[in-house]
Design an enzyme around this catalytic site. Structure first.
Site, mmCIF file in Angstrom:
data_model
loop_
_atom_site.group_PDB
_atom_site.id
_atom_site.type_symbol
_atom_site.label_atom_id
_atom_site.label_comp_id
_atom_site.label_asym_id
_atom_site.label_seq_id
_atom_site.Cartn_x
_atom_site.Cartn_y
_atom_site.Cartn_z
ATOM 1 N N ASP A 129 -5.117 0.221 7.732
ATOM 2 C CA ASP A 129 -3.203 1.370 7.921
ATOM 3 C C ASP A 129 -3.668 1.971 8.893
ATOM 4 O O ASP A 129 -2.685 2.222 9.853
ATOM 5 C CB ASP A 129 -3.756 2.309 7.195
ATOM 6 C CG ASP A 129 -2.294 2.294 6.628
ATOM 7 O OD1 ASP A 129 -0.959 1.720 7.228
ATOM 8 O OD2 ASP A 129 -2.229 3.651 5.390
ATOM 9 N N HIS B 257 -6.180 3.783 -1.473
ATOM 10 C CA HIS B 257 -6.223 4.584 0.451
ATOM 11 C C HIS B 257 -6.392 5.105 1.423
ATOM 12 O O HIS B 257 -6.112 4.927 2.397
ATOM 13 C CB HIS B 257 -4.956 2.895 0.494
ATOM 14 C CG HIS B 257 -3.337 3.943 1.250
ATOM 15 N ND1 HIS B 257 -2.852 3.551 -0.138
ATOM 16 C CD2 HIS B 257 -2.505 3.735 1.745
ATOM 17 C CE1 HIS B 257 -1.698 4.137 -0.335
ATOM 18 N NE2 HIS B 257 -1.541 4.194 1.661
ATOM 19 N N HIS B 258 -5.549 6.152 0.410
ATOM 20 C CA HIS B 258 -6.155 7.528 0.897
ATOM 21 C C HIS B 258 -6.743 8.173 0.338
ATOM 22 O O HIS B 258 -7.751 9.343 0.783
ATOM 23 C CB HIS B 258 -4.440 8.348 0.628
ATOM 24 C CG HIS B 258 -3.929 7.800 1.927
ATOM 25 N ND1 HIS B 258 -3.598 8.002 2.622
ATOM 26 C CD2 HIS B 258 -2.801 7.755 1.491
ATOM 27 C CE1 HIS B 258 -2.534 7.593 3.192
ATOM 28 N NE2 HIS B 258 -1.940 7.198 2.934
ATOM 29 N N LYS C 241 6.493 5.513 -1.157
ATOM 30 C CA LYS C 241 6.643 6.537 -0.826
ATOM 31 C C LYS C 241 8.480 6.240 -0.604
ATOM 32 O O LYS C 241 9.559 6.701 -0.066
ATOM 33 C CB LYS C 241 6.546 5.349 0.670
ATOM 34 C CG LYS C 241 5.544 6.152 1.665
ATOM 35 C CD LYS C 241 5.863 5.894 2.738
ATOM 36 C CE LYS C 241 4.238 6.683 3.762
ATOM 37 N NZ LYS C 241 4.115 5.744 5.144
ATOM 38 N N HIS D 132 0.404 -1.431 -0.017
ATOM 39 C CA HIS D 132 -0.099 0.164 -0.283
ATOM 40 C C HIS D 132 0.867 1.439 -0.055
ATOM 41 O O HIS D 132 0.386 2.022 -0.880
ATOM 42 C CB HIS D 132 -0.669 -0.083 0.993
ATOM 43 C CG HIS D 132 -0.462 0.021 2.564
ATOM 44 N ND1 HIS D 132 0.315 -1.047 3.243
ATOM 45 C CD2 HIS D 132 -0.345 0.868 3.669
ATOM 46 C CE1 HIS D 132 0.831 -0.063 4.593
ATOM 47 N NE2 HIS D 132 0.501 0.739 4.486
ATOM 48 N N ASP D 133 2.002 1.491 0.973
ATOM 49 C CA ASP D 133 2.602 2.213 1.071
ATOM 50 C C ASP D 133 4.295 2.682 0.146
ATOM 51 O O ASP D 133 5.097 3.154 0.676
ATOM 52 C CB ASP D 133 3.011 2.384 2.667
ATOM 53 C CG ASP D 133 2.354 3.602 3.223
ATOM 54 O OD1 ASP D 133 1.357 4.414 2.360
ATOM 55 O OD2 ASP D 133 1.753 3.431 4.351
#
Length: 521
Positions: free
Chosen positions: A458, A429-430, A378, A374-375
């Site tokens: 999360d 997811h945000h 980054k 998901h991240d």
């Protein structure tokens, strides 16, 4: 002259071992017919099995016994009993209502003109038609023998058909653990059919015992799949399942790495590249094994192990893929001064939420494997922004928000379903249920369910643990925050699902902690 020359000892005669019986139902309103039939067939044997007689003195009694004993091999059926066609009605009941096409029906009548032979055989699916006056002891022996051979062959073909159906059904998804057991069950049924075993003689006590648990002791084996008395023993040690005599035979097969034959069962050793060896146990053999049958068992043992090894190879590939995802995600988390257990927790939290929400096993597992990504975006965010302890300014926040699109672009072109799911999760997811999220302002069910679940997982995990910009929250604080976001950040139904399984989720946090970063309840 010595008496030894006059009276030599007679050699001992080895009596055949009896394994089970063939059920024969006598349906006749005359008790003498029952008695004479039993007397004539008293010493009858076929394939080391005797006859077991069931007695009915009317058509009504016959129906009860037939319904209670679906494994009756032969029915010796009188025509005229309580009514002139009582026997014919029993035959119709067998083939029609019971749908039993296996049992052999031999019509015996004292009044042949009452039921014409040609018409009866055609209309009622009768297998043989005899007048009581012509049915001598020898002819009765002959008709019973031929009928049992027919019944044996029909049952063997039916077992083969059922076994083949199971194999075909399992082949759709052979490499999942469930279908592997179904596959072995089907092939076992094929094997026992070819060897001449039937349900009763076999006692369906066929079991595959495999060393599928990592152990340093090659003799520490567990049950992998079982039938009959071993049906509910999967996962147990054979030391807790088998009696001492069987354990000794298993040990012999394991040490000799060969097939061990006993009175009415066999144990076949199956070689393996991944384990110390597995053993196949089949009981209920009808008699001594021929060389062709032994070769069949050897081939079967080899093929079962090949299939088992294929499953292990598939599991190894899946485990490798899963570990790559974890390690890639952990590498990203390390840049943000977060421990790698975060991605593992996210994976298991998402799985529990997905199952409770109502997703299928396939989708729940796909989400579990994809959620750690998901991240991944980054990786494109500078450390000065990613690890800044104080709040971000507007420009920095705009840069931080780009990690969703970066992650999607990294993963989107993959042809693998798990990576594709990871791309959607990374992008969405945000997003928020009310449409105020980023990067695209998606709203409600336009946000993929995988992303909705991953987002809640999360936030829950992040709030429950310390980060560079905050301390860990208590569960009470986290619950209040999540409930306050119902209909805004989170889907109402999903929050209710979360509340129903929060105990399981807390257990996941305890199992995969981040040192001392978890706040008390």
């Amino acid at each position: 002259m010595s008496d030894d020359f006059l009276f030599a000892e007679e050699p001992e005669v080895n009596q055949p071992v009896i394994h089970g019986s063939w059920k024969v139902l006598i349906v006749d309103d005359e008790p003498e017919v029952h008695a004479v039939t039993k007397l004539a067939l008293n010493d009858f044997q076929f394939q080391h099995k005797r006859l077991e007689f069931l007695n009915a003195y009317s058509g009504a009694e016959a129906r009860i016994l037939l319904a209670a004993h679906p494994d009756i091999a032969i029915v010796l059926l009188d025509v005229v009993m309580e009514t002139d066609d009582a026997g014919l009605q029993v035959a119709r009941y067998i083939r029609g209502e019971l749908q039993n096409q296996f049992v052999r029906i031999i019509l015996r009548t004292g009044q042949p003109g009452q039921a014409p032979e040609r018409q009866v055989i055609v209309d009622y699916d009768i297998n043989d038609y005899k007048s009581k006056t012509e049915l001598t002891a020898q002819k009765l022996f002959t008709v019973i023998m031929s009928s049992l051979r027919s019944y044996r062959d029909i049952i063997s073909l039916e077992q083969s058909r059922l076994g083949l159906a199971k194999i075909i059904d399992a082949s759709v998804d052979l490499f999942s653990s469930h279908s592997m057991e179904q596959f072995i069950d089907g092939v076992l049924q094929q094997l026992t059919s070819v060897l001449g075993c039937n349900e009763d003689a076999l006692l369906v006590s066929s079991t595959l015992v495999a060393g599928n648990v990592q152990t340093t002791d090659p003799h520490d084996l567990v049950v992998f799949a079982g039938q009959g008395e071993f049906e509910l023993q999967e996962g147990k040690s054979i030391k807790d399942v088998l009696d001492p005599a069987l354990l000794e035979a298993f040990e012999e097969a394991l040490c000799s790495k060969d097939i061990v034959y006993r009175d009415n069962y066999l144990i076949a050793y199956c070689c393996s590249k991944f384990t110390h060896g597995s053993l196949l146990y089949v009981s209920g053999l009808p008699g001594p094994m021929s060389e062709n049958q032994k070769k069949l068992v050897e081939l079967f043992a080899q093929n079962v192990q090949i299939a088992y090894e294929n499953v292990q190879l598939q599991n190894e590939v899946e485990d490798t893929q899963r570990e790559i995802v974890y390690r890639l995600s952990e590498a990203v988390e390390q840049r943000s001064v977060e421990t790698g257990n975060h991605v593992r927790r996210i994976a298991f939290i998402c799985y529990e939420l997905a199952k409770a929400y109502g997703l299928s096993d396939v989708d729940a597992e796909k989400l579990m494997f994809a959620a750690p990504l998901h991240d991944v975006g980054k990786v494109g965010i500078p450390d000065t922004i990613l690890n800044k302890p104080e709040g971000l300014n507007e420009l920095e926040w705009q840069v931080m928000k780009t990690h969703a699109s970066i992650g999607f672009n990294i993963l989107k072109n993959s042809k693998r379903s798990i990576i594709q799911a990871g791309a959607v999760i990374a992008r969405d997811h945000h997003e928020k249920w009310d449409g105020t999220g980023y990067p695209d302002g998606r709203k409600g069910e336009d946000i993929h369910i995988f992303a909705r679940i991953a987002a809640l997982a999360d936030v829950y995990d992040a709030l429950r643990h310390r980060r560079c910009y905050k301390n860990a929250w208590t569960l009470e604080q986290v619950m209040a925050e999540i409930e306050g976001q119902v209909g805004r950040q989170f889907e109402p139904k999903l929050v209710e699902t979360f509340k129903s399984v929060v105990g399981k989720l807390e257990a996941i946090l305890q199992k995969y902690p981040d040192d001392d970063t978890l706040a008390p309840l």
